[in-house]
Design a protein around this motif. Structure first.
Motif, short mmCIF file in Angstrom:
data_model
loop_
_atom_site.label_atom_id
_atom_site.label_comp_id
_atom_site.label_asym_id
_atom_site.label_seq_id
_atom_site.Cartn_x
_atom_site.Cartn_y
_atom_site.Cartn_z
N UNK A 281 -15.35 15.57 151.58
CA UNK A 281 -14.23 16.15 150.84
C UNK A 281 -14.78 17.38 150.12
N UNK A 282 -14.34 18.55 150.53
CA UNK A 282 -14.79 19.77 149.87
C UNK A 282 -13.60 20.36 149.13
N UNK B 157 -20.68 21.68 140.88
CA UNK B 157 -19.64 22.71 140.97
C UNK B 157 -20.37 24.03 141.12
N UNK B 158 -20.18 24.70 142.24
CA UNK B 158 -20.96 25.90 142.54
C UNK B 158 -20.38 27.16 141.90
N UNK B 159 -21.15 28.22 141.94
CA UNK B 159 -20.70 29.52 141.44
C UNK B 159 -19.50 30.01 142.23
N UNK B 160 -19.32 29.51 143.44
CA UNK B 160 -18.17 29.87 144.27
C UNK B 160 -16.98 28.94 144.04
N UNK C 222 -16.93 22.22 145.22
CA UNK C 222 -17.61 20.97 144.91
C UNK C 222 -17.36 20.00 146.06
N UNK C 223 -18.38 19.23 146.39
CA UNK C 223 -18.27 18.27 147.50
C UNK C 223 -18.32 16.84 146.99
N UNK C 224 -17.47 16.03 147.60
CA UNK C 224 -17.46 14.58 147.39
C UNK C 224 -17.57 13.93 148.75
N UNK C 225 -18.02 12.68 148.76
CA UNK C 225 -18.12 11.92 150.00
C UNK C 225 -17.58 10.53 149.79
#
Length: 151
Positions: free
Chosen positions: A90-91, A136-139, A142-145
């Motif tokens: 999940x992105x 949480x990236x600068x872009x 965020x990724x979840x799995x």
């Protein structure tokens, strides 16, 4: 690219709430430990998901459409899903988590984790866990799995 993302995310949160959310986050951090803040945000996410139930979905594509319909309606970014061999990736893009301040990014993503856990459990993913797989990236990504074991 990050300055453009910051600009757009800054516009996503109403000016009347920016200072309030930052002050709220700062006060939370002085009163509540980070692990407890993550648990709090997770529970808030569960409540949000309960208040915004998803329709039944017959495929990963249907699920992505249902998720994105909700996120679009609430202006909380968008999501991409992919079936991996051991988990569902999940992105989430452009969630307005920065509205609480960059320091709060250590605990605010738990909101999304709680939302996804509640929604996916309601759709039949009982016994599977949603885990945060990236910061949480600068872009503003965020990724979840979703998988059988924490990943």
């Amino acid at each position: 690219m990050a300055p453009i993302i910051d600009y757009l995310l800054d516009r996503q949160v109403s000016p009347q709430w920016r200072g309030v959310l930052g002050a709220l986050a700062a006060e939370f951090e002085t009163q509540i430990g980070r692990d407890d803040l993550r648990q709090l945000m997770y529970r808030v996410g569960c409540r949000f998901a309960d208040a915004h139930p998803l329709p039944q979905c017959g495929s990963t594509a249907d699920l992505a459409d249902a998720l994105n319909a909700c996120w679009d309606e609430t202006e909380w970014g968008f999501v991409e899903l992919s079936d991996e061999s051991n988990y569902l990736r999940i992105i989430h893009f452009c969630a307005p988590l920065q509205a609480f301040g960059t320091g709060a990014l250590a605990w605010t993503p738990a909101f999304l984790q709680g939302v996804y856990q509640t929604w996916l459990s309601a759709l039949g993913a009982e016994g599977l866990a949603v885990e945060q797989a990236s910061d949480f990236s600068a872009d503003a990504v965020i990724e979840f799995r979703l998988g059988r074991h924490p990943v």
